[in-house]
Scaffold this motif. Sequence first.
Motif, PDB file in Angstrom:
ATOM      1  N   ILE A 124       1.043 -28.934   4.573  1.00  0.00           N
ATOM      2  CA  ILE A 124       0.878 -28.595   5.991  1.00  0.00           C
ATOM      3  C   ILE A 124       2.114 -29.060   6.742  1.00  0.00           C
ATOM      4  O   ILE A 124       2.514 -30.214   6.652  1.00  0.00           O
ATOM      5  CB  ILE A 124      -0.393 -29.261   6.553  1.00  0.00           C
ATOM      6  N   THR A 125       2.739 -28.149   7.487  1.00  0.00           N
ATOM      7  CA  THR A 125       3.976 -28.512   8.191  1.00  0.00           C
ATOM      8  C   THR A 125       3.848 -28.358   9.706  1.00  0.00           C
ATOM      9  O   THR A 125       4.643 -28.919  10.445  1.00  0.00           O
ATOM     10  CB  THR A 125       5.148 -27.618   7.720  1.00  0.00           C
ATOM     11  N   GLY A 126       2.863 -27.581  10.170  1.00  0.00           N
ATOM     12  CA  GLY A 126       2.839 -27.330  11.617  1.00  0.00           C
ATOM     13  C   GLY A 126       1.446 -27.109  12.177  1.00  0.00           C
ATOM     14  O   GLY A 126       1.267 -26.245  13.047  1.00  0.00           O
ATOM     15  N   LEU A 127       0.452 -27.860  11.668  1.00  0.00           N
ATOM     16  CA  LEU A 127      -0.918 -27.716  12.175  1.00  0.00           C
ATOM     17  C   LEU A 127      -1.413 -29.045  12.712  1.00  0.00           C
ATOM     18  O   LEU A 127      -1.144 -30.092  12.110  1.00  0.00           O
ATOM     19  CB  LEU A 127      -1.867 -27.289  11.044  1.00  0.00           C
ATOM     20  N   ASP A 128      -2.162 -29.006  13.810  1.00  0.00           N
ATOM     21  CA  ASP A 128      -2.796 -30.248  14.249  1.00  0.00           C
ATOM     22  C   ASP A 128      -4.151 -30.404  13.546  1.00  0.00           C
ATOM     23  O   ASP A 128      -4.524 -29.562  12.711  1.00  0.00           O
ATOM     24  CB  ASP A 128      -2.919 -30.287  15.783  1.00  0.00           C
ATOM     25  N   ASP A 129      -4.884 -31.461  13.874  1.00  0.00           N
ATOM     26  CA  ASP A 129      -6.133 -31.750  13.160  1.00  0.00           C
ATOM     27  C   ASP A 129      -7.196 -30.673  13.320  1.00  0.00           C
ATOM     28  O   ASP A 129      -8.115 -30.561  12.519  1.00  0.00           O
ATOM     29  CB  ASP A 129      -6.725 -33.088  13.653  1.00  0.00           C
ATOM     30  N   ARG A 130      -7.058 -29.859  14.390  1.00  0.00           N
ATOM     31  CA  ARG A 130      -8.069 -28.800  14.595  1.00  0.00           C
ATOM     32  C   ARG A 130      -7.681 -27.510  13.886  1.00  0.00           C
ATOM     33  O   ARG A 130      -8.427 -26.539  13.915  1.00  0.00           O
ATOM     34  CB  ARG A 130      -8.218 -28.506  16.096  1.00  0.00           C
ATOM     35  N   GLY A 131      -6.462 -27.451  13.291  1.00  0.00           N
ATOM     36  CA  GLY A 131      -6.011 -26.219  12.667  1.00  0.00           C
ATOM     37  C   GLY A 131      -5.301 -25.312  13.663  1.00  0.00           C
ATOM     38  O   GLY A 131      -5.286 -24.091  13.503  1.00  0.00           O
ATOM     39  N   TYR A 132      -4.683 -25.898  14.698  1.00  0.00           N
ATOM     40  CA  TYR A 132      -3.927 -25.120  15.691  1.00  0.00           C
ATOM     41  C   TYR A 132      -2.432 -25.394  15.508  1.00  0.00           C
ATOM     42  O   TYR A 132      -2.038 -26.452  15.016  1.00  0.00           O
ATOM     43  CB  TYR A 132      -4.342 -25.511  17.122  1.00  0.00           C
ATOM     44  N   CYS A 133      -1.604 -24.438  15.928  1.00  0.00           N
ATOM     45  CA  CYS A 133      -0.145 -24.559  15.812  1.00  0.00           C
ATOM     46  C   CYS A 133       0.353 -25.747  16.642  1.00  0.00           C
ATOM     47  O   CYS A 133       0.026 -25.860  17.829  1.00  0.00           O
ATOM     48  CB  CYS A 133       0.495 -23.254  16.294  1.00  0.00           C
ATOM     49  N   THR A 134       1.189 -26.607  16.031  1.00  0.00           N
ATOM     50  CA  THR A 134       1.686 -27.772  16.776  1.00  0.00           C
ATOM     51  C   THR A 134       2.806 -27.373  17.739  1.00  0.00           C
ATOM     52  O   THR A 134       3.166 -28.143  18.631  1.00  0.00           O
ATOM     53  CB  THR A 134       2.250 -28.853  15.820  1.00  0.00           C
ATOM     54  N   SER A 135       3.351 -26.179  17.572  1.00  0.00           N
ATOM     55  CA  SER A 135       4.444 -25.774  18.451  1.00  0.00           C
ATOM     56  C   SER A 135       3.929 -25.134  19.745  1.00  0.00           C
ATOM     57  O   SER A 135       4.390 -25.466  20.829  1.00  0.00           O
ATOM     58  CB  SER A 135       5.352 -24.808  17.691  1.00  0.00           C
ATOM     59  N   CYS A 136       2.938 -24.220  19.628  1.00  0.00           N
ATOM     60  CA  CYS A 136       2.501 -23.514  20.847  1.00  0.00           C
ATOM     61  C   CYS A 136       1.008 -23.678  21.126  1.00  0.00           C
ATOM     62  O   CYS A 136       0.511 -23.177  22.136  1.00  0.00           O
ATOM     63  CB  CYS A 136       2.859 -22.029  20.765  1.00  0.00           C
ATOM     64  N   GLY A 137       0.273 -24.337  20.207  1.00  0.00           N
ATOM     65  CA  GLY A 137      -1.149 -24.594  20.470  1.00  0.00           C
ATOM     66  C   GLY A 137      -2.073 -23.423  20.165  1.00  0.00           C
ATOM     67  O   GLY A 137      -3.264 -23.463  20.471  1.00  0.00           O
ATOM     68  N   HIS A 138      -1.531 -22.390  19.503  1.00  0.00           N
ATOM     69  CA  HIS A 138      -2.350 -21.216  19.199  1.00  0.00           C
ATOM     70  C   HIS A 138      -3.318 -21.490  18.046  1.00  0.00           C
ATOM     71  O   HIS A 138      -2.977 -22.216  17.119  1.00  0.00           O
ATOM     72  CB  HIS A 138      -1.415 -20.065  18.810  1.00  0.00           C
ATOM     73  N   ASP A 139      -4.515 -20.897  18.092  1.00  0.00           N
ATOM     74  CA  ASP A 139      -5.488 -21.037  17.000  1.00  0.00           C
ATOM     75  C   ASP A 139      -4.955 -20.292  15.768  1.00  0.00           C
ATOM     76  O   ASP A 139      -4.701 -19.091  15.820  1.00  0.00           O
ATOM     77  CB  ASP A 139      -6.831 -20.433  17.452  1.00  0.00           C
ATOM     78  N   ALA A 140      -4.783 -21.036  14.661  1.00  0.00           N
ATOM     79  CA  ALA A 140      -4.195 -20.428  13.458  1.00  0.00           C
ATOM     80  C   ALA A 140      -5.257 -19.909  12.491  1.00  0.00           C
ATOM     81  O   ALA A 140      -4.931 -19.437  11.407  1.00  0.00           O
ATOM     82  CB  ALA A 140      -3.314 -21.449  12.747  1.00  0.00           C
ATOM     83  N   HIS A 141      -6.521 -20.006  12.849  1.00  0.00           N
ATOM     84  CA  HIS A 141      -7.625 -19.568  11.984  1.00  0.00           C
ATOM     85  C   HIS A 141      -7.633 -20.319  10.661  1.00  0.00           C
ATOM     86  O   HIS A 141      -7.953 -19.756   9.620  1.00  0.00           O
ATOM     87  CB  HIS A 141      -7.564 -18.061  11.709  1.00  0.00           C
ATOM     88  N   VAL A 142      -7.206 -21.557  10.693  1.00  0.00           N
ATOM     89  CA  VAL A 142      -7.173 -22.380   9.478  1.00  0.00           C
ATOM     90  C   VAL A 142      -8.240 -23.453   9.601  1.00  0.00           C
ATOM     91  O   VAL A 142      -8.341 -24.117  10.633  1.00  0.00           O
ATOM     92  CB  VAL A 142      -5.790 -23.043   9.297  1.00  0.00           C
ATOM     93  N   LYS A 143      -9.051 -23.583   8.553  1.00  0.00           N
ATOM     94  CA  LYS A 143     -10.016 -24.689   8.538  1.00  0.00           C
ATOM     95  C   LYS A 143      -9.463 -25.771   7.609  1.00  0.00           C
ATOM     96  O   LYS A 143      -9.115 -25.486   6.470  1.00  0.00           O
ATOM     97  CB  LYS A 143     -11.367 -24.193   8.015  1.00  0.00           C
ATOM     98  N   LEU A 144      -9.379 -26.987   8.099  1.00  0.00           N
ATOM     99  CA  LEU A 144      -8.779 -28.065   7.309  1.00  0.00           C
ATOM    100  C   LEU A 144      -9.842 -28.918   6.639  1.00  0.00           C
ATOM    101  O   LEU A 144     -10.902 -29.167   7.212  1.00  0.00           O
ATOM    102  CB  LEU A 144      -7.923 -28.941   8.214  1.00  0.00           C
ATOM    103  N   PHE A 145      -9.545 -29.349   5.425  1.00  0.00           N
ATOM    104  CA  PHE A 145     -10.379 -30.333   4.751  1.00  0.00           C
ATOM    105  C   PHE A 145     -10.222 -31.669   5.456  1.00  0.00           C
ATOM    106  O   PHE A 145      -9.275 -31.873   6.206  1.00  0.00           O
ATOM    107  CB  PHE A 145      -9.890 -30.561   3.317  1.00  0.00           C
TER     108      PHE A 145
END
Length: 375
Positions: A240-261
Motif C-alpha cells: 500500500i503506497t497511497g491509501l489511508d486507513d479507510r481505503g481512501y486516496c491520501t493525495s485527494c481523499g477520493h474513495d478508492a473502493h478498497v477494503k483493507l484488512f
Amino acid sequence: MGNIGCMFNCHYCQNWKTSQVKYLEDRDVHYYTPEQVVDTAVRHGIRCISWTYNDPVVWHEFILDTAHLAKQAGLINQYKSAFYITSEAIDELLPYIDIFSISLKSLDEDYYRKITKGSLQPVLNGIKQVYDAGKHLELSTLMIADISDNEETAMKISDWMMENLDSTVPLHFVRFHPDYKMQDTIRTPVDRLIRAREVAMERGIEHVYLGNVVNTPFTNTFCRNCGHKLVDRFGLNAKITGLDDRGYCTSCGHDAHVKLFSKNKPVPTTDNPELSGYDIRTFDWHGDIVSLHIQLKNNTDEEIKIYHRRRNQDGKYNLWTMVFLIPDESFRLILSKSCNEEIGPEVAIPQGIPNNFHEVFDRAHFPTISIEEGK
Ligand code: SF4
C-alpha cells in the motif's frame, strides 16, 4: 486451499492434475480437518483463506464448515471460482464468504459449451446474486490467445457489467499460458491485454487490471480522481503506497473502493540464525518463473524452524523470515519475486526434512511436479 475435481473440464486448465481427478496422484493429497485448516492459518499469521486452485464448488460442505470456523477466528474467506453453482448453494455461502473472485470466461454460450463443457447463464445468475447481496466481488477473464483475447470479449463483458453490476466492480484480464489440451498455441501477447483494458475503461469500468503479468503499471491501483498510486504490485506482492486507513486516496481523499484488512501481524525475522544442521537451497528466478512453491513435511516429533530470505543483484540479502512447523505438519510456502533487483530466494531447511521445490508458472497455478522430477 484446493481440493480435487471440478464441475468443468476446460481445455486450458493449468491445474488439470488436481481438477481432473483421473490425473491425480495420492502423494499430492494431504488430509486436514476444518479445525486443522483454521488452526494452521492462525498459527502462521495468515489472515485470509482463499478457496481456489481447483474449483471450490465441488467441496461445498467442507468449505462451509471451515469458513464458518474461520470467521469465528477472525479470518477472511475468499472464494475464487468459475461459479457454475446453484442459487441455493450461493445462499449458503453468503454468510461466510467475504470476497467472491469469479471467473467469467466469456459471454459466448458456444465458448462455455465447447471449451469448458458447462454453460453460461448459471454463472451470470450467480454473479448477479452475489452482487445483489452486497458482497465484495471481482471478476476475471482468462484471455486465450487467438480465441478470446480480443476487443469484442472486453466490450461484451464490460457492457454486461455496466448493465447488471456497476462501474466500481474490479475486472481482471488474465494472461493465458499453453497447458493441458491447449499446448499447441502461444502465451497471450501482453499488448492484447493492454488493449482489452483500454476498451473496458472506455466502456466505463473503473478498476481494470492485468493478471499473470509481472512488472507492469497495469497491475497497480491508481486513484481514478487524481492518478496517485494507491497500491503497488509486483507479481504476487502488494504494497500500500497511497491509501489511508479507510481505503481512501491520501493525495485527494477520493474513495478508492478498497477494503483493507486489519494490520499485519509482524512476521518473525532474524539476521543471524543458528544454521548448523541445516541444508541451504537456492533458486534463481528465470524467464516467466518468478514464484516458487516449497512443499514441506515436518516428520519429527518436535517443532522445527524453516528460514527463507531474498537475494539481491548487489550481493545483499534481506533478513531471514522464520516459519514454524509443528510435528507432523504438511505445509506449502509460496515465495515470489518482489522487485527487478531480486535474483531469487535462499531457503534453510533442517537436514532430513522432506521438501520439494515447485516452479509456479502463473498465479493460481498449483504445481505438482517438483523441479527435481522435471518441468
Ligand atoms: S480452469 Fe478452472 S473451471 Fe476450468 S477445469 Fe480448471 S479448475 Fe475447473
